[in-house]
Structure formats: C-alpha cells, structure tokens
Design a protein around this motif. Structure first.
Motif, PDB file in Angstrom:
ATOM      1  N   GLY A 130       1.200  -1.119  -0.340  1.00 41.36           N
ATOM      2  CA  GLY A 130      -0.051  -0.259  -0.498  1.00 41.36           C
ATOM      3  C   GLY A 130       0.708   1.170   0.204  1.00 41.36           C
TER       4      GLY A 130
ATOM      5  N   PHE B  84       2.872   2.441  -1.737  1.00 39.64           N
ATOM      6  CA  PHE B  84       3.026   2.390  -3.088  1.00 39.64           C
ATOM      7  C   PHE B  84       1.881   3.786  -3.848  1.00 39.64           C
ATOM      8  CE2 PHE B  84       4.583  -1.572  -5.931  1.00 39.64           C
ATOM      9  CZ  PHE B  84       5.809  -1.506  -5.027  1.00 39.64           C
ATOM     10  N   ILE B  85       1.110   4.405  -2.935  1.00 44.18           N
ATOM     11  CA  ILE B  85       0.487   5.219  -3.029  1.00 44.18           C
ATOM     12  C   ILE B  85       1.190   6.446  -2.692  1.00 44.18           C
ATOM     13  CG2 ILE B  85      -1.692   3.942  -3.256  1.00 44.18           C
ATOM     14  CD1 ILE B  85      -2.188   5.203  -0.169  1.00 44.18           C
TER      15      ILE B  85
ATOM     16  N   PRO C 189       3.735   9.029  -2.746  1.00 47.29           N
ATOM     17  CA  PRO C 189       5.471   9.532  -3.665  1.00 47.29           C
ATOM     18  C   PRO C 189       6.412   9.915  -3.063  1.00 47.29           C
ATOM     19  CG  PRO C 189       3.732  11.032  -3.280  1.00 47.29           C
ATOM     20  CD  PRO C 189       2.671  10.367  -2.343  1.00 47.29           C
TER      21      PRO C 189
ATOM     22  N   TRP D  18       6.877   7.796 -10.113  1.00 45.37           N
ATOM     23  CA  TRP D  18       6.298   8.408  -8.998  1.00 45.37           C
ATOM     24  C   TRP D  18       4.869   7.664  -9.350  1.00 45.37           C
ATOM     25  CZ3 TRP D  18       9.058  10.952  -5.722  1.00 45.37           C
ATOM     26  CH2 TRP D  18      10.590  11.280  -6.339  1.00 45.37           C
ATOM     27  N   VAL D  19       4.154   8.559  -8.279  1.00 42.06           N
ATOM     28  CA  VAL D  19       2.655   7.642  -8.273  1.00 42.06           C
ATOM     29  C   VAL D  19       1.732   8.623 -10.140  1.00 42.06           C
ATOM     30  CG1 VAL D  19       2.538   7.548  -6.208  1.00 42.06           C
ATOM     31  CG2 VAL D  19       1.919   9.563  -7.029  1.00 42.06           C
ATOM     32  N   ASN D  20       0.539   7.924  -9.556  1.00 41.09           N
ATOM     33  CA  ASN D  20      -0.599   8.425 -10.892  1.00 41.09           C
ATOM     34  C   ASN D  20      -0.727  10.517 -10.563  1.00 41.09           C
ATOM     35  OD1 ASN D  20      -1.506   9.688 -13.206  1.00 41.09           O
ATOM     36  ND2 ASN D  20      -2.777   7.370 -13.369  1.00 41.09           N
ATOM     37  N   PHE D  21      -0.853  11.299 -10.748  1.00 39.69           N
ATOM     38  CA  PHE D  21      -1.510  12.610 -10.431  1.00 39.69           C
ATOM     39  C   PHE D  21      -2.660  12.422 -10.434  1.00 39.69           C
ATOM     40  CE2 PHE D  21       2.807  13.033  -9.119  1.00 39.69           C
ATOM     41  CZ  PHE D  21       2.848  12.909  -8.144  1.00 39.69           C
TER      42      PHE D  21
ATOM     43  N   LEU E 277      -8.391   8.126  -7.286  1.00 41.21           N
ATOM     44  CA  LEU E 277      -7.988   7.694  -5.750  1.00 41.21           C
ATOM     45  C   LEU E 277      -6.900   8.366  -5.251  1.00 41.21           C
ATOM     46  CD1 LEU E 277      -9.392   5.490  -5.294  1.00 41.21           C
ATOM     47  CD2 LEU E 277      -7.962   3.530  -5.935  1.00 41.21           C
ATOM     48  N   LEU E 278      -5.472   9.031  -5.701  1.00 40.10           N
ATOM     49  CA  LEU E 278      -4.866   9.420  -5.818  1.00 40.10           C
ATOM     50  C   LEU E 278      -4.940  10.997  -4.886  1.00 40.10           C
ATOM     51  CD1 LEU E 278      -1.923   8.709  -5.203  1.00 40.10           C
ATOM     52  CD2 LEU E 278      -1.532  10.721  -6.572  1.00 40.10           C
ATOM     53  N   TRP E 279      -5.297  11.297  -4.858  1.00 38.47           N
ATOM     54  CA  TRP E 279      -6.451  12.873  -5.007  1.00 38.47           C
ATOM     55  C   TRP E 279      -7.547  12.650  -3.381  1.00 38.47           C
ATOM     56  CZ3 TRP E 279      -9.674  14.250  -9.628  1.00 38.47           C
ATOM     57  CH2 TRP E 279      -8.787  14.521 -10.619  1.00 38.47           C
TER      58      TRP E 279
ATOM     59  N   PHE F 158      -4.422  11.867  -0.885  1.00 41.33           N
ATOM     60  CA  PHE F 158      -4.062  13.701  -0.133  1.00 41.33           C
ATOM     61  C   PHE F 158      -5.431  14.036   0.316  1.00 41.33           C
ATOM     62  CE2 PHE F 158      -0.858  13.004  -3.149  1.00 41.33           C
ATOM     63  CZ  PHE F 158       0.291  13.257  -3.035  1.00 41.33           C
TER      64      PHE F 158
ATOM     65  N   CYS G 109      -5.589   4.939 -12.640  1.00 42.25           N
ATOM     66  CA  CYS G 109      -5.088   4.329 -11.117  1.00 42.25           C
ATOM     67  C   CYS G 109      -4.208   4.825 -10.362  1.00 42.25           C
ATOM     68  CB  CYS G 109      -3.694   2.878 -11.692  1.00 42.25           C
ATOM     69  SG  CYS G 109      -2.984   1.984 -11.249  1.00 42.25           S
ATOM     70  N   PRO G 110      -3.295   4.698  -9.378  1.00 39.43           N
ATOM     71  CA  PRO G 110      -3.588   5.583  -8.435  1.00 39.43           C
ATOM     72  C   PRO G 110      -1.563   5.228  -8.070  1.00 39.43           C
ATOM     73  CG  PRO G 110      -4.326   3.850  -6.759  1.00 39.43           C
ATOM     74  CD  PRO G 110      -4.368   3.735  -8.420  1.00 39.43           C
ATOM     75  N   VAL G 111      -1.472   4.433  -9.229  1.00 44.97           N
ATOM     76  CA  VAL G 111       0.224   3.675  -8.442  1.00 44.97           C
ATOM     77  C   VAL G 111       0.726   3.836 -10.022  1.00 44.97           C
ATOM     78  CG1 VAL G 111       0.004   3.277  -6.325  1.00 44.97           C
ATOM     79  CG2 VAL G 111      -0.521   1.407  -8.548  1.00 44.97           C
ATOM     80  N   ALA G 112      -0.021   4.362 -10.448  1.00 45.35           N
ATOM     81  CA  ALA G 112       0.691   4.131 -12.419  1.00 45.35           C
ATOM     82  C   ALA G 112       1.094   2.796 -12.862  1.00 45.35           C
ATOM     83  CB  ALA G 112       1.710   5.205 -12.529  1.00 45.35           C
TER      84      ALA G 112
ATOM     85  N   ARG H 168       3.536  -3.454 -10.446  1.00 44.97           N
ATOM     86  CA  ARG H 168       3.287  -2.254  -9.134  1.00 44.97           C
ATOM     87  C   ARG H 168       1.832  -2.538  -8.968  1.00 44.97           C
ATOM     88  NH1 ARG H 168       5.588   2.115  -7.126  1.00 44.97           N
ATOM     89  NH2 ARG H 168       3.961   3.857  -7.879  1.00 44.97           N
TER      90      ARG H 168
ATOM     91  N   ILE I 255      -1.184  -2.503  -7.069  1.00 43.76           N
ATOM     92  CA  ILE I 255      -1.493  -2.997  -5.798  1.00 43.76           C
ATOM     93  C   ILE I 255      -3.336  -3.430  -5.314  1.00 43.76           C
ATOM     94  CG2 ILE I 255      -0.339  -1.704  -4.453  1.00 43.76           C
ATOM     95  CD1 ILE I 255      -2.680   1.158  -3.877  1.00 43.76           C
TER      96      ILE I 255
ATOM     97  N   TYR J 217      -9.769  -0.221  -8.982  1.00 42.94           N
ATOM     98  CA  TYR J 217     -10.139   1.023  -9.612  1.00 42.94           C
ATOM     99  C   TYR J 217     -10.286   1.102 -11.026  1.00 42.94           C
ATOM    100  CZ  TYR J 217     -12.037   6.530  -9.852  1.00 42.94           C
ATOM    101  OH  TYR J 217     -12.450   7.509  -9.804  1.00 42.94           O
TER     102      TYR J 217
ATOM    103  N   PHE K 183       5.914  14.710 -14.363  1.00 43.70           N
ATOM    104  CA  PHE K 183       5.575  14.668 -15.699  1.00 43.70           C
ATOM    105  C   PHE K 183       5.837  14.876 -16.905  1.00 43.70           C
ATOM    106  CE2 PHE K 183       0.941  12.342 -13.739  1.00 43.70           C
ATOM    107  CZ  PHE K 183       1.835  11.520 -13.637  1.00 43.70           C
TER     108      PHE K 183
ATOM    109  N   PHE L   2      -1.315   8.701 -19.939  1.00 44.00           N
ATOM    110  CA  PHE L   2      -2.376   7.824 -19.177  1.00 44.00           C
ATOM    111  C   PHE L   2      -3.222   8.618 -19.638  1.00 44.00           C
ATOM    112  CE2 PHE L   2       0.465   8.909 -15.708  1.00 44.00           C
ATOM    113  CZ  PHE L   2       0.676   7.373 -15.164  1.00 44.00           C
TER     114      PHE L   2
ATOM    115  N   ILE M 242      -4.783  18.358  -5.500  1.00 46.31           N
ATOM    116  CA  ILE M 242      -3.339  17.952  -5.228  1.00 46.31           C
ATOM    117  C   ILE M 242      -2.526  18.842  -4.713  1.00 46.31           C
ATOM    118  CG2 ILE M 242      -1.856  16.799  -4.897  1.00 46.31           C
ATOM    119  CD1 ILE M 242      -2.397  14.266  -6.556  1.00 46.31           C
TER     120      ILE M 242
END
Lengths: 470, 386, 186
Positions: free
Chosen positions: A139, A141-142, A144, A153-156, A160-162, A165, B205-208, B224, B226, B230, C89, C97, C111
C-alpha cells in the motif's frame, strides 16, 4: 464585535451556571470511575473492534476473494462503507469551522464531540481504501517517495490518489484543529488532578498557562484554521465524488456529484452527531449544555441538507431522461426498477421523505424523534452509497458482463467491526477528555447563559459589553 | 483427483456415471448469462407481443431484466455493441453504421484534449497496434479463448469461482441473442481489452500500474499493481480481471495456495496444486505469473510483439505482419481475428480497417478503442425460415 | 517590553518573583488592566481561563502574525505540489495516461489545493506551539490552579523590587477589585 444579545434568542446554557460549575460539570466525567452503562457499552464496542481485527486479518490472509465482489462489481460494501464513514466525518469540521466563521454560538455545545467524532469517522473511513487493496502490504506505493524504480512516481491524474491527499490532509488538519482546541481544556483537567493523572494531563496539555498572548495567538490560529478547513471540508467530499464523477460509467459520470455528495455528507454527519449527542448528554448529564436548542438547530440542518440531497436525486433522474443518452437512462431506470430496487427505496424513504417530519417544531425538539431520525438518516445514507456504487457497477455498458452481488460474512464483519472501532474510540474519548469545549462555553456564558438571556434572564444587562468573540 | 501408478495426477474423471434423480438443487455455474439484444415473444395465440399504440413488436426481455415495471424499451437494443443485418439490407446497414459513427465522432470532438492532436504527437511514428474482428467469420467456437489461456498463463477457474463470477479469461466470447424467442439468433462477439488510446483505466490507477505505450498498447505492470480494482470498475468493456485468490501458487502466504477440492488439497508430493513440477510446465515462461491481488488483462500478446520486433531487428528489416500474431489470431479457425500494425498501410489489419461495415464498440464514449469490429451480415430468407 | 509571553520563556531558567491578583470576573480584570496601563505599571502577564475580548488591546499586545506565516506556508505548499507534479510528469518520467497530455493541469488542481491547506495548517500549528513555548510534556510554571477554572489573574514581576513598590502593587490590586493577592516564585 460585541454582539447585541437578543432576548428572543433561547439560552444555550441552562441552569444559571457559574464558570466554576461549568468546569465541574464538564470535567468531572473524566474523574469519576466509569458507570455500568459505559462499561457495558465499552465491552460491546470493543467486541466489535475485535471482530474488525479478525475480519481484517482474514481478508489479508485469504485475499479479497473472501469477499463476494466479482469481475463486474469491483467495489461493494468496502467503498460504500468508506464513503459512508467519510461523509459522517464531515459534520465535526463543518460545525467547528463553518459555524465558527458564521458566528453560530450553538456550535460551542457540540463542536468538541463532533470534531472527535469526525476524527474517529475518518479513521474508520481510512481503513477501507487500504483494506480493499488486493495487496495491502504494498500500500505504500500510493505515496510519492523517491525509489529505485526509476524513480517511478504515482499517477497524479487518478482520483484515488487525490483521495489519498484529500483524506490524509483532512485527517491531519481536523486532528490539529481539534487538539489545539483541546489543549486549554486538558490544562483545566490537569489543574484539577493530582498525582499520576496530573502528570499525564500535564504531558497532554503541552504546558498551557492561559497567558494573554497565548490566547491571542490561539484565537488567531483558530480563525485561520477555520478559514482553511471550510474549503477543505467541502473539497474532501468533492474529491471523493470525483472517484465516481470522473469515471466513464453511466450513473457515476455526473457533474452533479460534488455538491450532491457534500450535502449528503453534511446530512449524514449531523445525523451521527445527533445519535451520539443524544446519548452522551443523557449519560454524562450534559443536558444543560447540549440543549434542545442545539438539537433543534442540528435538525434544521438535517432537514435542509436532506432536502438538497432529495432534490439531487430527482435532478439525477431528470438529467438522465433529458440527456437522451441510452446508457444513462438505463442506469437510472435500473436503479429504481432493477434488482436493487430495495436499496433505492431505502435511500429515498430514509433520506428524502422521512426528514420532512422535521418541518414540525415539536418533532425537531423531541429527543426521541431526533434519535429515531438520526438512525434513519444513517441507514439511508448508507443505502445511497450502495445504490451509487454497487447498483451502478452491476449493470453498465455491456449486458454480457452484468452481475449481481451479495456481501460475504467478511464484508459484513468489516462494516460492523468499524462501528466497533468508532464507538470504542468515542467511548475512550468521553472518559479522558472534556466532551464539551470548556473554555468556549465559558466564553459565551454571558451572552448565552439562561441567567443572561431568554425569558428567565435576570442579569441581562450585565451582558452588555461582554465580549462575544471566538 | 486420482494419481496413476506413475505418480501423475489424472485431470479427468475416471468414475463418471449417470445416477437417478436426486432431490437436490445444484448451482449452475455459467460464465455469462444469456444476454439479449431485443427478443420478441408471442402470446397464447401465437401473435407477436407488440406495443398497443405503435404496433411495433416489443422486446419482452426488457421486462425480464427488471424487478419492477415493464422495462425500458431500447435499453438493450439501442446500445452500440452489436450491429448486424440481412444481406439484402446491407446498404441500409452500412448507412446506419456510418450515421451512428458520425454522431459519435461529433460527441467525441467535445473535449479539451482533441484526439487528432495527441494521436499525431504520440502515435504517428513507429507501430500502432490494432486488431480487427470480423463478426461474420466468428462462429463462437472459443478456440481463441483457449489459446489465450494457454499462451498467457490465465488461471482456469473451478465451478465455485465461476459461479461467483470470478472467471479470469482475458478474452471472452459475448453472446447476444435476438429475434423471436421461438427461433432466436445469436451474434458472437469476441471481447478482449480494447487497448483504448483514451483508456479510462489508466487515468484512475493511483500508482501508475497501468499506462499507455507509445505503440498504443494499454500496458499492465503487475508488480506495481496494488489491487484497488478501480481500473476494472472504470473499464466500459469489463475486460480487466482481478486475482481474487491465489490462483497460481504465486502468493506470499503459502496457505492460500489453490487446491482443486477439499479432499485433495495437496498432490502426492505434498505440494499444493499448481506447485508440482508437472503442472507448472503448463506455464508459458515468456509470461509473468500473476500473484493474488493484482489486476490482469489482455496484453495483445505483448511477448509475441516483442519477439516479432526483435526478429525484424535481428534480420535488419521492417516488421512484417507475419512476425507478430496474437495467440487468439493463430487459433481462430476462420480468420476472424486480424492483428497488426495499423500505422503500416500495407498490413492486413490496415486494409481491413477500410471496411464500411466496421464499427467500434461503444464509440460514443470517446475511449478510442484500438479494436474494430465488422458488423455481422447474414444471408437469410425470412420467408423460408418462417 | 510587554511581549510578556516571550519574556516568560526566554527567562525561564531564572526564577521569577511574582505578585499576582486573582479576579472573579473578566470585566473587572479588563478594567484593572486598563488602570495598570494608565498608572504605568509593568504587567508581567495576564492569565485567564478563556480568551477575554479586548484584553490584547488593553495590554497593548501587538497583533499576532500567525496568519501571515500561514499564508507563506500555504504558498510554499501550492508551489511544492504544482511544481513537483509538473517536474514528475514533464521532466522526470513522462508517462501517457488515458490520452492526456503529460502536463494535464486540471488533474493537478485537487492535490495542489490539498497540499496548500496541509502546509498552511501544519506550518501554522507548529509555529503557534513554537512561539508559545509549548510542546508535549513541557511544563510551564503556573501561578494558580484556578486560572484554568474560573479565576482571572493579573501578575507583576517583583524581582529586585523594593518593599515600597510591592506595597504599591498590592494596593493597586486591592483597589482594582482583586479577590485574592498572592506572591509566588516561579
């Protein structure tokens, strides 16, 4: 800033309290040995917590396959519970921040408990995005953080990442806001305590002295934190709604979601505050601080937000019909008439129809009806999230993949378990910290105490010039 | 599972026999329900049930999928999933498809990120992998599905898991039933990851763990992932598969390793099913075995693409169609599936992309799928059939 | 001179002799503070169980600058979030993406906002506790346990003061309505 005291305003503190009585009333529950009711409640709640731990370990050990989700319905009770809890966690900050900016004095009676509830609800909410992961042990991994994978890095771009934060920010800021407000009150408990208790509360109260400069900074900090928390509290459920609104799934992909979710969050949050405060004021004898006036004010908020949510439900149906877009139309037709019709009925009746009884003042001021309605709203809001998540996923674009979903015992256990976690934390809180903000109550005593205002006031004109500020 | 005298597990039933009727209800595990695209029915008098005001035949299956009410007419048939028609109406069908596609294209222009722009930026050079599926050629035999399972180490699910809709196949054959229930017709539609250029799964995907390659592939990074699922929720085609349990003995916790049934948890070697050496030889060494808790999906046989590219490179020549063939393509007995580089104007797939009967499933949602289907045309004499 | 709270901490290692009066009502205290200022008495500090409106003006305390610090922290948060995401990015590892450009600004808004709030809040709270000399486990000397209950305290420092000066302070406290007058070394 000195507000004129309206004699029409009902007093918010009853029983002609003095400053010392306020201290005594609110701090003494932390000093008594727990009552039988508390002990029984604690045993029940901590059994729930034990169930949670068991189901959590089961989920991690066996896998998400111990739940009944399937290839079509990837989120079920887990994310329903997440959104439900995070919604509940909105009332506290709303009461302490937005009502502070609006200078609503009745917030002082309930803000401390509501904020505590917020923090515990967010803790419960935060469990689900974690345990719904297939590989919880990865977990981290979420976040950065610099790593050796590139760094990758993560996918901004991901809602789900928002969420990560938004929720961690919300939790942190709520905790800071709550604890900063709690420090002077913990100092009050410290100064009444002896021996070990004094040492503990001395540690917890950070060396508070009550110096004028500290109070000045305290007030400045509270105001700015309230100013920051107000957009924050609105942003959190907005971002949670983005989990759905930014998707392509008909029934999720809706621009109405942010305001609709925020109204729903306030609605369910206030309902949970009512559930807790109705019990707390009774058990801890705080009826003179959490008065019918407070309860009525909150019921008005419930009526308003419930109606907003109801309008959103109807707007959704209209928009689906008006869009002329077959997938959208079918998604809503399916919500109402499809195999999950009962969830839709539960949502509509508990959230839109039943709060309408709060148009009657008598019911708004009835403790019994308030409690019943608060449970109704909690149930209705859970159904709302279930309708949005599971019903929508069950039948989306391709009929070949349609499915149906019934939770397994593990999923039910996790939900019941987080209730246990929540009440365990709340029960501990009610024993160790003043559940009403002592300093803030003292501050409004001269404008909201029943000896100063309302029909029985006999010291009304003393109040003139008494500062009202926050 | 029994073991023969050489110690090999026998993967077939040796003691099957027909028994009499029992008073037991057994669950029937089925990969898909029988889905319809508008089935008409007849009343007791044999008359087609029709709408009273317009006289048009009603899709009675719209009602059966709802718990309350008479269903929403068009809820199934108006979806842009299947296009099919009769040979004599082929002009009309082509026109209908063109109309729908133009309409979808208009909708898809309403965006802040116009597709043409980044298609030029990202995909104008090198390969852009495309697939074409001819629904006329597809007989629904399922060879592609089996080939995919064998090629990509896709776990095969038991009855219990299939019953819970946990099947793992990357490629499935969707069946849509239409016409009258007395004499129904079926369209088979092989459905796999569409490798959308605007893939909804990648954004969420939050972790790319899933992203797009410069060759238009929707890539999945298993180590990668997790497992938030989603992406699977946000997939309009529902082709992403989640490893609900440990299906391949690739788990952290060995206790979870899969077994065939309760009595035969372990093979004779004391190893869990799939962990014994013979069984493991079924796995393709070119493809990662996925552990519990990660999402997987069709990769357009990326290992074969890579191999083909390397072959071409080694032989210092441009890539040819014959260098890269997906497992499903090679297995298809009727040649319904064609795969190749869409940027290469001479490739078979590029030629097929010019067919006027082509359509893209769910084109109006602007996901820009890389898989194109050719509408099904039947040559049927209605009078003869009736 | 009357940044009393700061004196309180910077001189924490040396003991202070304090003469203080306890009041029962915040209005009486407020008038006493006004009077002390008029008499040019050097107030060490004023302690109260809750913030008394108008006290900071009466004592001549400068306005708190915490909110300015909050703005700076928030701005740092905004820049950190936005620049970091942009760097990741567009420079460090651009990834495609879902057909979005590498620099997809609308997706960065949530964010950026959250980190603005987070930085501002944490920064302000840390700044607040630092300038107040408060932290978990810190013990700051208090004059009377009832100050956190219902008493309002006006304190004068009497290190090196003559008996005559102390008597003057005592009579001032009595005259201004103090219910109790005590001396304590902290």
């Amino acid at each position: 800033m000195s507000a004129a005291v309206s004699p029409i305003r009902e007093p918010l503190i009853q029983g002609s309290k003095t400053y010392h009585q306020i201290t005594e009333d609110i701090c003494s529950p932390t000093e008594r040995t727990p009552s039988m009711a508390w002990i029984i409640a604690f045993i029940v709640a901590s059994s729930g917590l034990a169930l949670y731990v068991f189901c959590l370990i089961w989920t991690i050990w066996v896998g998400i396959g111990s739940w009944n989700l399937n290839r079509t319905i990837g989120w079920g009770w887990d994310i329903t519970n997440f959104v439900w809890w995070i919604g509940i966690g909105h009332a506290g900050t709303l009461i302490s921040a937005i009502l502070l900016l609006f200078r609503q004095r009745w917030r002082t009676g309930v803000n401390r408990a509501a904020e505590a509830m917020t923090i515990f609800a967010v803790m419960c909410a935060g469990q689900f995005p974690l345990i719904h992961m297939g590989r919880l042990w990865l977990g981290f991994f979420i976040f950065p953080y610099p790593n050796t994978r590139g760094p990758l890095w993560v996918n901004f771009n991901s809602p789900l990442l928002w969420d990560v934060f938004a929720i961690s920010t919300y939790f942190t800021v709520s905790l800071l806001f709550w604890y900063t407000g709690l420090v002077p009150d913990l100092a009050t408990v410290r100064d009444r305590a002896k021996g070990l208790r004094r040492k503990i509360y001395n540690f917890l109260s950070f060396g508070w002295t009550g110096a004028a400069k500290h109070w000045q900074r305290f007030e400045s900090l509270s105001l700015v934190l309230a100013g920051l928390s107000t957009p924050l509290v609105l942003s959190v459920h907005t971002i949670v709604s983005f989990d759905f609104a930014t998707s392509v799934i008909p029934g999720w992909h809706t621009t109405i979601f942010p305001p609709y979710f925020v109204a729903g969050a306030i609605f369910s949050g206030f309902a949970m505050v009512q559930t807790l405060m109705v019990m707390t004021r009774k058990v801890l004898n705080l009826e003179q601080y959490v008065t019918l006036e407070h309860i009525e004010s909150m019921n008005k908020v419930i009526l308003l937000t419930g109606t907003i949510v109801g309008v959103a439900y109807l707007t959704e149906l209209f928009v689906a019909w008006y869009s002329g877009y077959i997938y959208e139309q079918f998604a809503f037709y399916n919500r109402v008439m499809g195999p999950y019709w009962w969830a839709y009925v539960g949502m509509m009746s508990c959230n839109l129809l039943s709060p309408q009884i709060f148009w009657f003042k008598k019911i708004r001021r009835s403790v019994f009806w308030t409690f019943v309605m608060s449970i109704f709203v909690n149930i209705g809001m859970w159904f709302e999230r279930f309708v949005i998540i599971a019903t929508t996923l069950a039948r989306d674009y391709l009929p070949s993949s349609w499915s149906y979903y019934v939770p397994s015992w593990v999923e039910i256990g996790l939900f019941v378990g987080t209730l246990g976690l929540f009440f365990t934390l709340y029960l501990i809180f009610s024993r160790v910290a003043p559940v009403v903000a002592v300093a803030e109550i003292k501050q409004i005593l001269k404008v909201a105490g029943d000896q100063y205002t309302g029909t029985n006031a006999h010291k009304a004109h003393h109040a003139k010039g008494a500062g009202v500020h926050h | 599972m029994s073991i023969d005298k050489d110690g090999n597990t026998q993967y077939y039933a040796e003691d099957a026999k027909i028994i009499g009727k029992t008073d037991r209800d057994e669950h029937f595990a089925c990969v898909q329900y029988h889905h319809t695209m508008g089935v008409t029915a007849r009343d007791e008098n044999g008359k087609v049930i029709a709408d009273e005001s317009t006289g048009k035949p009603l899709n009675v299956d719209e009602k059966t999928i709802m718990t309350i009410g008479a269903g929403m007419q068009g809820g199934l048939t108006k979806r842009s999933i299947i296009y099919q028609g009769n040979l004599k109406d082929i002009e009309e069908l082509a026109h209908h498809i063109e109309e729908k596609r133009t309409e979808a294209e208009e909708l898809n222009q309403q965006t802040i990120y116009p597709y043409e722009q980044y298609k030029k930026d990202f995909y104008s050079q090198g390969h852009h992998w495309n697939m074409h599926v001819d629904l006329n050629a597809c007989t629904g035999c399922g060879a592609c599905q089996v080939a995919c399972i064998a090629e990509n180490n896709v776990p095969v699910m038991d009855k219990k898991e299939v019953h819970r809709h946990h099947e793992m196949s990357w490629l499935r054959i969707d069946r849509y039933v239409f016409r009258d229930y007395e004499n129904p017709n079926v369209v088979y539609q092989p459905m796999m990851c569409q490798h959308c250029d605007n893939a909804p799964c990648e954004n969420v995907c939050p972790v790319a763990a899933t992203n797009h390659s410069s060759e238009g592939l929707n890539q999945m990074t298993y180590n990668r992932c997790i497992g938030t699922r989603y992406c699977a929720n946000n997939c309009p085609y529902k082709v992403r598969r989640f490893n609900w349990l440990d299906y391949n003995t690739a788990d952290l916790f060995s206790i979870n390793e899969n077994y065939m049934d309760d009595e035969h948890m372990y093979t004779s070697d004391g190893l869990p099913f799939y962990a014994d050496n013979l069984t493991r030889m079924v796995l393709n060494p070119d493809v990662t075995v996925r552990s519990r808790g990660v999402i997987e999906k069709c990769s357009f046989c990326v290992q074969r693409i890579q191999e083909g590219k390397l072959t071409a490179k080694r032989e210092s020549r441009a890539l040819r169609d014959s260098d890269v063939k997906t497992a499903c393509q090679t297995a298809c007995p009727t040649g319904a599936i064609v795969f190749g580089d869409g940027n290469n104007k001479n490739s078979e797939v590029a030629k097929r992309l010019g067919n006027p009967l082509n359509y893209v499933v769910l084109e109006e949602i602007n996901v820009r799928s890389s898989v194109t289907y050719a509408a099904r045309v039947v040559n049927r004499d209605e009078a003869f059939e009736a | 001179m009357f940044e009393s709270a700061n004196i309180h901490h910077t001189m924490a290692n040396q003991s202070k002799e304090v003469l203080y009066g306890l009041y029962n009502d915040e209005q009486v205290l407020l008038q006493a503070v006004h009077k002390a200022k008029a008499d040019h008495l050097e107030i060490m500090d004023v302690y109260s169980p809750f913030p008394v409106h108008g006290l900071d003006e009466a004592m001549g305390l400068s306005e708190s600058r915490l909110h300015q610090a909050g703005f700076v922290f928030g701005a740092i948060g905004t820049l950190t979030a936005f620049l970091f995401m942009t760097w990741v990015f567009t420079r460090d590892w651009p990834i495609i993406f879902g057909g979005k450009p590498y620099w997809s600004i609308p997706a960065f808004i949530p964010i950026t906002f959250e980190l603005t709030v987070l930085f501002a809040s944490i920064g302000m709270v840390v700044a607040y506790y630092t300038v107040c000399g408060m932290a978990p486990g810190v013990t700051n000397p208090t004059l009377d346990d009832r100050i956190t209950d219902d008493k309002f305290c006006l304190a004068f420092q009497t290190n090196g003061a003559s008996q005559q000066e102390i008597d003057k302070l005592k009579s001032f406290l009595t005259a201004s309505g103090a219910e109790e007058i005590n001396a304590k070394t902290i």
